[in-house]
Design an enzyme around this catalytic site. Structure first.
Site, PDB file in Angstrom:
ATOM      1  N   ASP A  17       5.413   1.937   9.263  1.00  0.00           N
ATOM      2  CA  ASP A  17       4.197   1.418   9.894  1.00  0.00           C
ATOM      3  C   ASP A  17       4.561   0.159  10.661  1.00  0.00           C
ATOM      4  O   ASP A  17       5.116  -0.789  10.086  1.00  0.00           O
ATOM      5  CB  ASP A  17       3.128   1.082   8.847  1.00  0.00           C
ATOM      6  CG  ASP A  17       2.344   2.304   8.400  1.00  0.00           C
ATOM      7  OD1 ASP A  17       2.808   3.431   8.670  1.00  0.00           O
ATOM      8  OD2 ASP A  17       1.282   2.131   7.781  1.00  0.00           O
ATOM      9  N   ASP A  58       1.870   6.030   1.456  1.00  0.00           N
ATOM     10  CA  ASP A  58       1.207   5.818   2.742  1.00  0.00           C
ATOM     11  C   ASP A  58       2.160   6.208   3.873  1.00  0.00           C
ATOM     12  O   ASP A  58       2.574   7.345   3.955  1.00  0.00           O
ATOM     13  CB  ASP A  58       0.729   4.371   2.848  1.00  0.00           C
ATOM     14  CG  ASP A  58      -0.288   4.178   3.963  1.00  0.00           C
ATOM     15  OD1 ASP A  58      -0.796   5.179   4.493  1.00  0.00           O
ATOM     16  OD2 ASP A  58      -0.575   3.026   4.312  1.00  0.00           O
ATOM     17  N   ARG A 104       1.567  12.268  12.639  1.00  0.00           N
ATOM     18  CA  ARG A 104       1.981  10.898  12.993  1.00  0.00           C
ATOM     19  C   ARG A 104       3.492  10.801  13.185  1.00  0.00           C
ATOM     20  O   ARG A 104       4.174  10.081  12.475  1.00  0.00           O
ATOM     21  CB  ARG A 104       1.525   9.895  11.938  1.00  0.00           C
ATOM     22  CG  ARG A 104       0.025   9.825  11.762  1.00  0.00           C
ATOM     23  CD  ARG A 104      -0.366   8.695  10.829  1.00  0.00           C
ATOM     24  NE  ARG A 104      -1.821   8.635  10.645  1.00  0.00           N
ATOM     25  CZ  ARG A 104      -2.437   7.723   9.905  1.00  0.00           C
ATOM     26  NH1 ARG A 104      -1.730   6.779   9.293  1.00  0.00           N
ATOM     27  NH2 ARG A 104      -3.749   7.737   9.786  1.00  0.00           N
ATOM     28  N   ASP A 108       0.791  -1.235   0.000  1.00  0.00           N
ATOM     29  CA  ASP A 108       0.000   0.000   0.000  1.00  0.00           C
ATOM     30  C   ASP A 108       0.819   1.278   0.000  1.00  0.00           C
ATOM     31  O   ASP A 108       0.289   2.366   0.219  1.00  0.00           O
ATOM     32  CB  ASP A 108      -0.970   0.004   1.179  1.00  0.00           C
ATOM     33  CG  ASP A 108      -0.275  -0.137   2.525  1.00  0.00           C
ATOM     34  OD1 ASP A 108       0.964  -0.094   2.553  1.00  0.00           O
ATOM     35  OD2 ASP A 108      -0.980  -0.293   3.544  1.00  0.00           O
TER      36      ASP A 108
END
EC number: 4.2.2.2
Length: 396
Positions: free
Chosen positions: A221, A217, A273, A193
């Site tokens: 992560d 993205d 983030r 992704d």
């Protein structure tokens, strides 16, 4: 006789106080170490506890694996491919993701055995699809300029991985297909992704001195049971969703996540983030936040976030001064979360609204904490964030 007895009592009292004095920072160490040890700390050419472990040594190229002893935070003890052979990437090609040729990065990353992966020369590697990184690997870009573009790294159910001195940018969404992920035959994988580094169900991961930007993205992560992670000394720029720790509020497997964000710089059009946390326990220590778009640190699902010794320089817009972004709960409930600040420096009107209480740490949490220097030191502690220019025979 009475005076002599009192002197003995005073001597042993002072000795006991000295022994019980906690060691919290380099400044404390300088007060109690012998002169030669103090000199080693202050003249190594390094700026923080991680870099001080290896950067002042001119023979780093002959002793690359010494880096494996330098991780701090919750990723401490991550040794990557220390126990394996040196594998040299000689080709930047990635034209067969199912059967990569020996000499390519993909071939080395997929092997089942420990490997310390280095690069023969400067390379721009355009990954055709996500590259699966197996356990017990170090990807060490020192001594070369290594860029990874188009697709990123996937760490899924692995342990003991170091990613060091790599520039990753312009990572896109890519379709799936047959992709090599271990010594066996290639297996079908779903599409990726657009994460630069995607980590799921993995432990003992250390990302250090990387430069990450402009991916579709996330840049990093980490989710679905990942723990014992350190992201350090890295440079994050030109990106919206920077670091995500925790898959979703419903994913309770992330309650055990332990992650450290230390000595990084976030600047040049980063939005949010940095990190965004769910569940879990997070130390965010001695980072430099040079403006943001929406917020700097955020989260949901009651994570514990300890912000210590960071520099937060807010954007100029009056509506964007808040360091924190709280999600998923009413304000009254989110103010019960343990989001604490200590030694942070707030500049240009930055606002940090702490909540909860100082938590009582478990032994595992205590063991992974990095002693925080004052936020006034964050600029110097992060001054070498991102990829380093390392030449054999000279300190990095």
């Amino acid at each position: 006789m009475g005076i002599k007895h009192c002197c003995y009592i005073l001597y042993f009292t002072l000795a006991l106080v000295t022994l019980l004095q906690p060691v919290r920072s380099a400044e404390d160490l300088q007060e109690i170490l012998p002169v030669n040890e103090t000199r080693r700390l202050t003249t190594s050419g390094a700026y923080n506890i991680i870099d001080g472990c290896w950067r002042g040594k001119a023979d780093w190229a002959e002793n690359r694996k010494a880096l494996a002893d330098c991780a701090q935070g919750f990723g401490k003890g991550t040794v990557g491919g220390k126990d394996g052979d040196i594998y040299t990437v000689t080709s930047e090609l990635d034209d067969d993701v199912a059967n990569p040729k020996e000499g390519t990065l993909r071939f080395g990353a997929a092997q089942n055995r420990p490997l310390w992966i280095i690069f023969e020369r400067d390379m721009v590697i355009r990954l055709d699809k996500e590259m699966v990184v197996n356990s017990d690997k170090t990807i060490d870009g020192r001594g070369a300029k290594v860029e990874i573009i188009n697709a990123g790294f996937t760490l899924n159910g692995v342990k003991n991985v170091i990613i060091h001195n790599i520039n990753m940018h312009d990572v896109k969404v890519n379709p799936g297909g047959l992709i090599k992920s271990n010594d066996g035959p290639a297996a079908p994988r779903a599409g990726s992704d657009g994460d630069a580094i995607s980590i799921s169900g993995s432990s003992q991961i250390w990302i250090d001195h990387c430069s990450l930007s402009k991916s579709v993205d996330g840049l990093v992560d980490a989710k679905l049971g990942t723990t014992r992670l350190t992201v350090s000394n890295s440079l994050f720029t030109q990106h919206q969703f920077v670091l995500l720790f925790g898959a979703g509020d419903e994913n309770i497997e992330d309650r055990g996540m332990l992650a450290t964000v230390a000595f990084n710089t976030f600047t040049d059009n980063v939005d949010q983030r940095m990190p965004r946390c769910r569940h879990g326990f997070f130390q965010v220590v001695n980072n430099n936040y040079d403006k943001w778009g929406s917020y700097a640190i955020g989260g949901s699902a009651s994570p514990t976030i300890l912000s210590q010794g960071n520099r937060f320089c807010a954007p100029d817009e009056r509506s964007k001064k808040n360091v924190l972004g709280r999600h998923g709960e009413a304000a009254a409930e989110s103010m019960k979360w343990n989001w604490r600040t200590n030694k942070d420096v707030l500049e240009n009107g930055a606002i940090f609204v702490a909540s909860g209480v100082d938590p009582v740490l478990t032994p595992e949490q205590s063991a992974g904490m990095i002693p925080a220097e004052p936020g006034e030191s964050a600029l110097s502690l992060t001054s070498s964030a991102g990829v380093l220019s390392c030449q054999p025979g000279a300190p990095c």
